[in-house]
Write an enzyme that holds these catalytic residues in place. Structure first.
Site, PDB file in Angstrom:
ATOM      1  N   THR A 119      12.969  10.160  -8.396  1.00 51.81           N
ATOM      2  CA  THR A 119      13.418  10.036  -9.791  1.00 51.81           C
ATOM      3  C   THR A 119      14.224  11.267 -10.201  1.00 51.81           C
ATOM      4  OG1 THR A 119      11.436   8.776 -10.295  1.00 51.81           O
ATOM      5  CG2 THR A 119      12.582   9.764 -12.178  1.00 51.81           C
ATOM      6  N   ASP A 141       0.758  12.458  -5.860  1.00 48.11           N
ATOM      7  CA  ASP A 141       0.839  13.177  -4.577  1.00 48.11           C
ATOM      8  C   ASP A 141       0.959  14.698  -4.748  1.00 48.11           C
ATOM      9  OD1 ASP A 141       0.926  10.596  -3.740  1.00 48.11           O
ATOM     10  OD2 ASP A 141       2.837  10.724  -2.695  1.00 48.11           O
ATOM     11  N   ARG A 185       1.164  10.086   1.132  1.00 45.04           N
ATOM     12  CA  ARG A 185       2.316   9.972   2.048  1.00 45.04           C
ATOM     13  C   ARG A 185       2.555  11.169   2.951  1.00 45.04           C
ATOM     14  NH1 ARG A 185       6.722   6.972  -1.491  1.00 45.04           N
ATOM     15  NH2 ARG A 185       6.783   9.024  -2.414  1.00 45.04           N
ATOM     16  N   ARG A 282     -17.412   3.377   8.932  1.00 47.19           N
ATOM     17  CA  ARG A 282     -16.767   2.454   7.989  1.00 47.19           C
ATOM     18  C   ARG A 282     -15.616   3.186   7.304  1.00 47.19           C
ATOM     19  NH1 ARG A 282     -19.865  -0.627  10.071  1.00 47.19           N
ATOM     20  NH2 ARG A 282     -21.395  -2.004   9.088  1.00 47.19           N
ATOM     21  N   GLN A 290      -6.543   5.325  -7.527  1.00 49.76           N
ATOM     22  CA  GLN A 290      -6.141   6.721  -7.789  1.00 49.76           C
ATOM     23  C   GLN A 290      -5.048   6.819  -8.855  1.00 49.76           C
ATOM     24  OE1 GLN A 290      -5.893   8.660  -3.488  1.00 49.76           O
ATOM     25  NE2 GLN A 290      -5.768   6.442  -3.424  1.00 49.76           N
TER      26      GLN A 290
HETATM   27  O1  F6P Z   1       4.091   8.368  -4.379  1.00 51.78           O
HETATM   28  C1  F6P Z   1       2.950   7.938  -4.994  1.00 51.78           C
HETATM   29  C2  F6P Z   1       2.236   6.894  -4.180  1.00 51.78           C
HETATM   30  O2  F6P Z   1       1.076   6.617  -4.887  1.00 51.78           O
HETATM   31  C3  F6P Z   1       1.950   7.296  -2.722  1.00 51.78           C
HETATM   32  O3  F6P Z   1       0.869   8.129  -2.612  1.00 51.78           O
HETATM   33  C4  F6P Z   1       1.794   5.943  -2.083  1.00 51.78           C
HETATM   34  O4  F6P Z   1       2.075   5.964  -0.710  1.00 51.78           O
HETATM   35  C5  F6P Z   1       2.820   5.152  -2.783  1.00 51.78           C
HETATM   36  O5  F6P Z   1       2.952   5.707  -4.078  1.00 51.78           O
HETATM   37  C6  F6P Z   1       2.533   3.669  -2.874  1.00 51.78           C
HETATM   38  O6  F6P Z   1       3.544   3.102  -3.635  1.00 51.78           O
HETATM   39  P1  F6P Z   1       3.754   1.559  -3.918  1.00 51.78           P
HETATM   40  O7  F6P Z   1       3.504   1.398  -5.392  1.00 51.78           O
HETATM   41  O8  F6P Z   1       5.174   1.319  -3.576  1.00 51.78           O
HETATM   42  O9  F6P Z   1       2.795   0.786  -3.078  1.00 51.78           O
END
Ligand code: F6P
Length: 379
Positions: A119, A141, A185, A282, A290
């Site tokens: 962004t 993140d 990520r 598991r 989150q």
């Molecule tokens: O960048 C924020 C995030 O929550 C990452 O931690 C995660 O991999 C990604 O977005 C998931 O995004 P989407 O909404 O595209 O599934």
């Protein structure tokens, strides 16, 4: 003189978006400035869809509310926008000029861009094209360059820490290894901080490629000390030594041509540990828990500070900047610094491993603290 400003929220949602929107809107009300919100992020800017926010009941009582009252769109890059032609063929077009025209036509003196690295890359590019942008760093993140913390991160860590508390009791009861996969990520911040907050025994982050045998050995040492259970936090982007992150190629192109998704890192670790250690294992994937729900008090305050600072900068005529926290203090930096070497106008590099993101470094206090108290980092 500032007369009309607009806010847009872009990228994956986080808890704290509404408190930023509220702070900007309230500051506008105090100073007699009209405040608008583009609907669904850059998509709204492109389609010129917005609503008035100041003195609007719709924007009341939003401080504790998760999500974003003006929506958000993920991976909408106006410089590389997916357009489906009438014959069904797909093209990616640079529609940034349309955004500039909309802002000029509507007379917005400033556009606040609430979002992560991708962004803010677009915000910098649009600033060069003539839109007066001011960025506010958002992402669970916590990997936006130039700032110590992004809003939404603290809530994500709190959710993960609570999950770890819950996993602990069931792990102990059933003598199991419980893996918790968290988001992040390319950056291991959520994993690392929640592992410390939730008392995990091991944490695997993208910045430290892991050796599964090392993790198994640390769990076996616990067993030898009479601990018949372990809790392991796995970042979604965790990478085995000499291996690759667990990703899959989605059939759904989210609008930018980027189809790679992270999934399965926690499951992989759980399966391997079960074999190597001999305890049942598991995996729980925390996923969008989150991002959703009410922001923590910390995030409410941080978001409010960021929103108020963004408005202060706008009133001072400082554009093309990002509000940041540096050494605990509210400040701002040019968006030019935030994009780093990713200078090419319209380059679709935000949100990818080539972005200028802030990763965990080996000298970070969190890494040191984790090692000091015997948390296994898989190396
Ligand atoms: O960048 C924020 C995030 O929550 C990452 O931690 C995660 O991999 C990604 O977005 C998931 O995004 P989407 O909404 O595209 O599934």
């Amino acid at each position: 003189m500032l007369k009309r400003v607009a806010i847009l929220a872009n990228g994956g949602d986080v808890a704290g978006l509404n408190p930023v929107i509220r702070a900007i809107k309230r500051s506008c009300e105090v100073h007699g400035i009209e405040c608008y919100g583009f609907i669904d992020g850059y998509k709204g800017l492109l389609e010129n869809k917005f609503i008035r926010l100041d003195f609007n009941h719709l924007a009341d009582g939003i401080l504790p509310k998760g999500g974003s009252i003006i929506g958000s769109s993920t991976n909408t890059i106006v410089f590389h926008y997916k357009v489906t032609n009438p014959d069904g063929t797909v093209e990616y077009k640079d529609l940034s000029d349309l955004c500039v025209q909309n802002v000029m036509k509507d007379g917005f003196d400033c556009v606040f861009t609430l979002g992560g690295d991708s962004t803010q890359k677009s915000a910098r590019d649009l600033f060069i094209k003539g839109i007066k942008t001011i960025g506010v760093p958002k992402t669970i993140d916590n990997d936006v360059a130039c700032t110590d913390i992004t809003f939404g991160y603290n809530t994500a860590v709190s959710v993960a820490a609570e999950a770890l508390d819950r996993l602990h009791t069931t792990a102990e009861t059933h003598h199991r290894i419980m893996c918790l996969e968290v988001m992040g990520r390319y950056a291991g911040w959520i994993a690392l901080e929640s592992a410390i907050a939730g008392g995990a025994d091991a944490v695997l982050i993208p910045e430290i490629p892991y050796d599964i045998n090392k993790v198994a050995q640390s769990i076996k040492r616990r067993i030898a000390r009479g601990k018949q259970f372990s809790v392991v936090v796995v970042s979604e982007g965790a990478i085995p030594k000499n291996g690759q992150a667990s990703t899959f190629n989605s059939d759904v192109d989210n609008g930018t041509g980027i189809t790679v998704k992270f999934a399965g890192a926690g499951d992989k670790v759980a399966k391997e540990l079960e074999k190597l250690v001999g305890l049942e294992a598991r995996c729980t994937t925390l996923g969008y828990m989150q991002r959703g729900g009410t922001p923590t008090a910390y995030d409410r305050v941080l978001s409010t500070k960021y929103g108020a600072k963004a408005m202060e900068l706008a009133m001072e005529g400082k554009f093309g900047v990002l509000t940041v926290i540096k050494n605990g203090k509210l400040d701002y930096v040019p968006l030019e610094e935030v994009v780093g070497n990713n200078k090419e106008l319209g380059a679709v590099e935000g949100g990818t491993e080539d972005s200028n993101v802030r990763l965990v470094t080996m000298d970070d206090e969190l890494v040191k603290t984790a090692r000091d108290i015997g948390i296994c980092l898989g190396d």
